[in-house]
Design a protein around this motif. Structure first.
Motif, PDB file in Angstrom:
ATOM      1  N   LEU A 135      -4.193 -21.179   8.752  1.00 40.46           N
ATOM      2  CA  LEU A 135      -4.867 -20.942  10.034  1.00 40.46           C
ATOM      3  C   LEU A 135      -6.127 -20.098   9.864  1.00 40.46           C
ATOM      4  O   LEU A 135      -7.134 -20.340  10.533  1.00 40.46           O
ATOM      5  N   LEU A 136      -6.065 -19.124   8.977  1.00 40.54           N
ATOM      6  CA  LEU A 136      -7.256 -18.310   8.685  1.00 40.54           C
ATOM      7  C   LEU A 136      -8.388 -19.182   8.147  1.00 40.54           C
ATOM      8  O   LEU A 136      -9.536 -19.072   8.598  1.00 40.54           O
ATOM      9  N   LEU A 167      -8.777 -22.402   8.508  1.00 42.22           N
ATOM     10  CA  LEU A 167      -9.238 -23.304   9.556  1.00 42.22           C
ATOM     11  C   LEU A 167     -10.141 -22.573  10.550  1.00 42.22           C
ATOM     12  O   LEU A 167     -11.212 -23.077  10.912  1.00 42.22           O
ATOM     13  N   ALA A 168      -9.747 -21.378  10.954  1.00 46.27           N
ATOM     14  CA  ALA A 168     -10.566 -20.591  11.881  1.00 46.27           C
ATOM     15  C   ALA A 168     -11.914 -20.226  11.260  1.00 46.27           C
ATOM     16  O   ALA A 168     -12.953 -20.289  11.928  1.00 46.27           O
ATOM     17  N   MET A 169     -11.884 -19.862   9.995  1.00 48.80           N
ATOM     18  CA  MET A 169     -13.145 -19.520   9.316  1.00 48.80           C
ATOM     19  C   MET A 169     -14.075 -20.727   9.253  1.00 48.80           C
ATOM     20  O   MET A 169     -15.283 -20.589   9.359  1.00 48.80           O
ATOM     21  N   THR A 170     -13.497 -21.909   9.084  1.00 47.98           N
ATOM     22  CA  THR A 170     -14.293 -23.134   9.044  1.00 47.98           C
ATOM     23  C   THR A 170     -14.891 -23.422  10.419  1.00 47.98           C
ATOM     24  O   THR A 170     -16.090 -23.678  10.549  1.00 47.98           O
ATOM     25  N   LEU A 171     -14.048 -23.366  11.445  1.00 47.00           N
ATOM     26  CA  LEU A 171     -14.502 -23.692  12.793  1.00 47.00           C
ATOM     27  C   LEU A 171     -15.512 -22.676  13.332  1.00 47.00           C
ATOM     28  O   LEU A 171     -16.441 -23.038  14.051  1.00 47.00           O
ATOM     29  N   LEU A 172     -15.321 -21.401  12.969  1.00 41.17           N
ATOM     30  CA  LEU A 172     -16.251 -20.357  13.417  1.00 41.17           C
ATOM     31  C   LEU A 172     -17.480 -20.243  12.519  1.00 41.17           C
ATOM     32  O   LEU A 172     -18.376 -19.451  12.795  1.00 41.17           O
TER      33      LEU A 172
END
Length: 172
Positions: A154-155, A157-162
């Motif tokens: 999840l980290l 994925l969040a880093m990618t999306l942000l």
């Protein structure tokens, strides 16, 4: 840190810094415990002919705990092992695309590992599987590792999306 640095970059740097400190303390305590177990086991074995009961199992569990507890911090730092044979000279947009792709692949792989660890933990729990000497239940251990893998996925994925900037331990 300059005033022109984007707000997301500042927040990411602060988050990485705080998270690394917490993780460093947690893994440091576990490494000290691992060292203590080994020390007591060796001293007992050589000086008293009586090794620490269950030392091998404690060592295995502590090594697993150190690895999985440090995994989210490694993900947050983009600290995975990489080979830069073809990507070392990428710059600008190409480097950002490469970082995003690597994060996405890492997230997918960690999600698969988390899922398989959870399934394995469920099987171990259904059998009532424990360590041989200490009788420590193994199902919850596998499930805890699964949760840490999922958090790491999840980290990433969040880093990618942000689109957070790539981090290194030097940033911290």
């Amino acid at each position: 840190m300059s005033l022109s640095e984007p707000d997301a970059g500042r927040r990411a740097r602060a988050l990485r810094s705080n998270f690394r400190r917490i993780t460093a303390v947690l893994t440091g305590v576990m490494l000290l415990a691992l060292t203590g177990v080994t020390l007591v086991d060796v001293l007992g074995r050589y000086f008293f002919s009586s090794p620490l009961p269950g030392a091998t199992e404690m060592t295995e569990l502590l090594v697993m705990a150190v690895v999985f507890a440090g995994l989210p911090a490694i993900c947050l730092d983009d600290g995975h092992i990489t080979v830069d044979l073809f990507t070392a000279n990428l710059g600008g947009r190409a480097a950002a695309i490469q970082t995003a792709a690597a994060r996405l692949v890492g997230a997918v792989i960690l999600a698969l590992v988390a899922w398989q660890l959870w399934e394995h933990g469920s099987r171990l729990a259904s059998y009532g599987e424990t360590t041989i000497y200490l009788r420590f239940p193994l199902g919850p251990v596998a499930k805890a590792a699964s949760v840490l893998c999922a958090a790491s996925a999840l980290l990433l994925l969040a880093m990618t999306l942000l689109r957070l900037p790539k981090g290194t331990s030097e940033d911290i």
